[in-house]
Design a protein around this motif. Structure first.
Motif, PDB file in Angstrom:
ATOM      1  N   GLY A 258     -13.073  -1.912  34.408  1.00  0.00           N
ATOM      2  CA  GLY A 258     -13.304  -3.334  34.675  1.00  0.00           C
ATOM      3  C   GLY A 258     -12.114  -4.185  34.268  1.00  0.00           C
ATOM      4  N   LEU A 259     -11.487  -3.820  33.158  1.00  0.00           N
ATOM      5  CA  LEU A 259     -10.309  -4.570  32.712  1.00  0.00           C
ATOM      6  C   LEU A 259      -9.117  -4.379  33.642  1.00  0.00           C
ATOM      7  N   LEU A 260      -9.060  -3.240  34.307  1.00  0.00           N
ATOM      8  CA  LEU A 260      -7.946  -2.951  35.209  1.00  0.00           C
ATOM      9  C   LEU A 260      -8.236  -3.364  36.650  1.00  0.00           C
ATOM     10  N   ALA A 261      -9.492  -3.752  36.927  1.00  0.00           N
ATOM     11  CA  ALA A 261      -9.865  -4.119  38.294  1.00  0.00           C
ATOM     12  C   ALA A 261      -9.189  -5.420  38.715  1.00  0.00           C
ATOM     13  N   GLY A 262      -8.986  -5.555  40.003  1.00  0.00           N
ATOM     14  CA  GLY A 262      -8.306  -6.731  40.526  1.00  0.00           C
ATOM     15  C   GLY A 262      -9.174  -7.958  40.658  1.00  0.00           C
ATOM     16  N   ASN A 263     -10.471  -7.867  40.290  1.00  0.00           N
ATOM     17  CA  ASN A 263     -11.370  -9.003  40.503  1.00  0.00           C
ATOM     18  C   ASN A 263     -11.270 -10.077  39.421  1.00  0.00           C
ATOM     19  N   ASN A 264     -10.567  -9.805  38.314  1.00  0.00           N
ATOM     20  CA  ASN A 264     -10.326 -10.783  37.254  1.00  0.00           C
ATOM     21  C   ASN A 264     -11.616 -11.264  36.579  1.00  0.00           C
ATOM     22  N   VAL A 265     -12.622 -10.392  36.509  1.00  0.00           N
ATOM     23  CA  VAL A 265     -13.892 -10.768  35.872  1.00  0.00           C
ATOM     24  C   VAL A 265     -13.863 -10.446  34.380  1.00  0.00           C
ATOM     25  N   LEU A 266     -13.756  -9.176  34.035  1.00  0.00           N
ATOM     26  CA  LEU A 266     -13.737  -8.777  32.632  1.00  0.00           C
ATOM     27  C   LEU A 266     -12.354  -9.041  32.052  1.00  0.00           C
ATOM     28  N   GLN A 267     -12.326  -9.772  30.921  1.00  0.00           N
ATOM     29  CA  GLN A 267     -11.046 -10.184  30.338  1.00  0.00           C
ATOM     30  C   GLN A 267     -10.673  -9.395  29.096  1.00  0.00           C
ATOM     31  N   ALA A 268     -11.629  -9.132  28.215  1.00  0.00           N
ATOM     32  CA  ALA A 268     -11.304  -8.414  26.979  1.00  0.00           C
ATOM     33  C   ALA A 268     -12.578  -7.866  26.357  1.00  0.00           C
ATOM     34  N   VAL A 269     -12.457  -6.721  25.711  1.00  0.00           N
ATOM     35  CA  VAL A 269     -13.527  -6.146  24.903  1.00  0.00           C
ATOM     36  C   VAL A 269     -12.896  -5.618  23.614  1.00  0.00           C
ATOM     37  N   ARG A 307      -7.186  -7.421  29.415  1.00  0.00           N
ATOM     38  CA  ARG A 307      -6.580  -7.430  30.752  1.00  0.00           C
ATOM     39  C   ARG A 307      -5.079  -7.722  30.668  1.00  0.00           C
ATOM     40  N   THR A 308      -4.670  -8.424  29.617  1.00  0.00           N
ATOM     41  CA  THR A 308      -3.254  -8.767  29.472  1.00  0.00           C
ATOM     42  C   THR A 308      -2.408  -7.596  28.975  1.00  0.00           C
ATOM     43  N   ASP A 309      -3.041  -6.486  28.597  1.00  0.00           N
ATOM     44  CA  ASP A 309      -2.316  -5.303  28.122  1.00  0.00           C
ATOM     45  C   ASP A 309      -2.816  -4.065  28.857  1.00  0.00           C
ATOM     46  N   PRO A 310      -2.468  -3.922  30.133  1.00  0.00           N
ATOM     47  CA  PRO A 310      -2.962  -2.781  30.916  1.00  0.00           C
ATOM     48  C   PRO A 310      -2.500  -1.436  30.362  1.00  0.00           C
TER      49      PRO A 310
END
Length: 321
Positions: A258-269, A307-310
């Motif tokens: 989800g963090l790597l998906a292009g939909n920009n939904v999940l941001q961080a866990v 998401r900022t650290d793939p």
């Protein structure tokens, strides 16, 4: 600092199930270890995998049970293990308070007790505890959300939360409280809905209802893996990707994707290290059985996945394969 913690987390997760001390193998002939968890999500599956692989590598027999959040079932299981005369119980207790009496009976019967995850309020019952502070987990995700809200949403957000307070009130309260305190730092936060939903299918329904009733919600926080998965799916189903942003707790392959998906939904866990935690618990049980002294409490490092650290997310995915 973050890179160092990430590397430590990955190394622990990869090596934990193979790094069994020689002392554990001679604890006694074929010791029996009971592994008890309270849920069947990926976190708990990894926790039991760490216990199982480490204990079996040392020649122990492992008995496993998932009590599905039912305190009565947990008590019954512990009493059954006492009657059977197992050598150790390695447990993620369903309640820091209410699980204690049954585990005290186990200690009184001469059984080694190792507490994982949230541990127990009474620190004298368990021979050793391995956990990550739940408030710290929430605060880690909250800090990431605070930065996102400040930089992307102009410092203001309308927030909904999904928790598991009716299942585990202490853990849920600490995680959500840590998040709420951290996310408010430097931002204007309006929390319009706080509900329970910790399994994915329930979280989809609850999050969908929240979005319908509160169209201004633009941030959803979920306190565990199932809630995060469900919130993420609800946003996608509602066609609100890019408008509503999800933050959560726990790490799994699905959340990493989800963090790597292009939909920009999940941001961080913020992920825990369940394989390492389970392995440490099994190792401690075997060491106590061998007459060794172990630390009373060990904090297992957590890891922010963003998401900022793939690259960090990709490394995490490799560590749980």
């Amino acid at each position: 600092m973050y890179t160092m913690i990430r590397r430590t987390f990955v190394a622990m997760s990869v090596a934990a199930v193979t790094a069994v001390s020689p002392i554990a193998a001679v604890a006694q002939d074929n010791p029996v270890i009971a592994s008890v968890v309270f849920q069947g999500d990926q976190f708990m599956q990894f926790l039991q995998a760490g216990i199982r692989e480490t204990a079996e590598a040392a020649g122990a027999e492992v008995l496993e049970i998932n009590i599905d959040g039912d305190l009565a079932r947990e008590i019954q299981a512990i009493d059954t293990y006492i009657s059977r005369g197992v050598d150790a119980i390695v447990i993620a207790p369903v309640s820091a308070r209410d699980s204690a009496p049954a585990l005290q009976r186990a200690r009184d019967a001469g059984i080694v007790v190792i507490a994982l995850n949230g541990g127990l309020e009474d620190g004298s019952i368990a021979n050793a505890t391995f956990s990550t502070a739940n408030r710290d987990l929430g605060a880690s995700t909250g800090a990431a959300a605070a930065t996102f809200i400040s930089e992307t949403l102009g410092g203001e957000a309308t927030v909904a939360t999904l928790a598991f307070s009716s299942l585990l009130p202490e853990q849920s309260g600490d995680r959500t409280g840590g998040f709420k305190d951290a996310v408010a730092e430097g931002n204007t936060i309006n929390i319009v809905s706080e509900q329970d939903a910790w399994m994915p299918e329930d979280a989809v329904t609850v999050a969908t209802d929240i979005l319908t009733a509160n169209p201004g919600v633009n941030v959803i926080y979920a306190a565990n893996e199932g809630g995060t998965v469900g919130a993420m799916q609800a946003v996608i189903n509602a066609g609100r990707a890019g408008e509503v942003f999800v933050f959560g707790i726990d790490g799994s392959r699905q959340l990493a994707q989800g963090l790597l998906a292009g939909n920009n939904v999940l941001q961080a866990v913020t992920a825990q290290a369940p394989i390492s935690m389970g392995a440490m618990g099994a190792e401690a049980a075997l060491q106590v059985l061998a007459g060794e002294t172990v630390e009373a409490h060990t904090t297992v490092p957590a890891l922010l996945l963003s998401r900022t650290d793939p690259d960090g997310v990709a490394s995490f995915m490799e560590s749980i394969q």
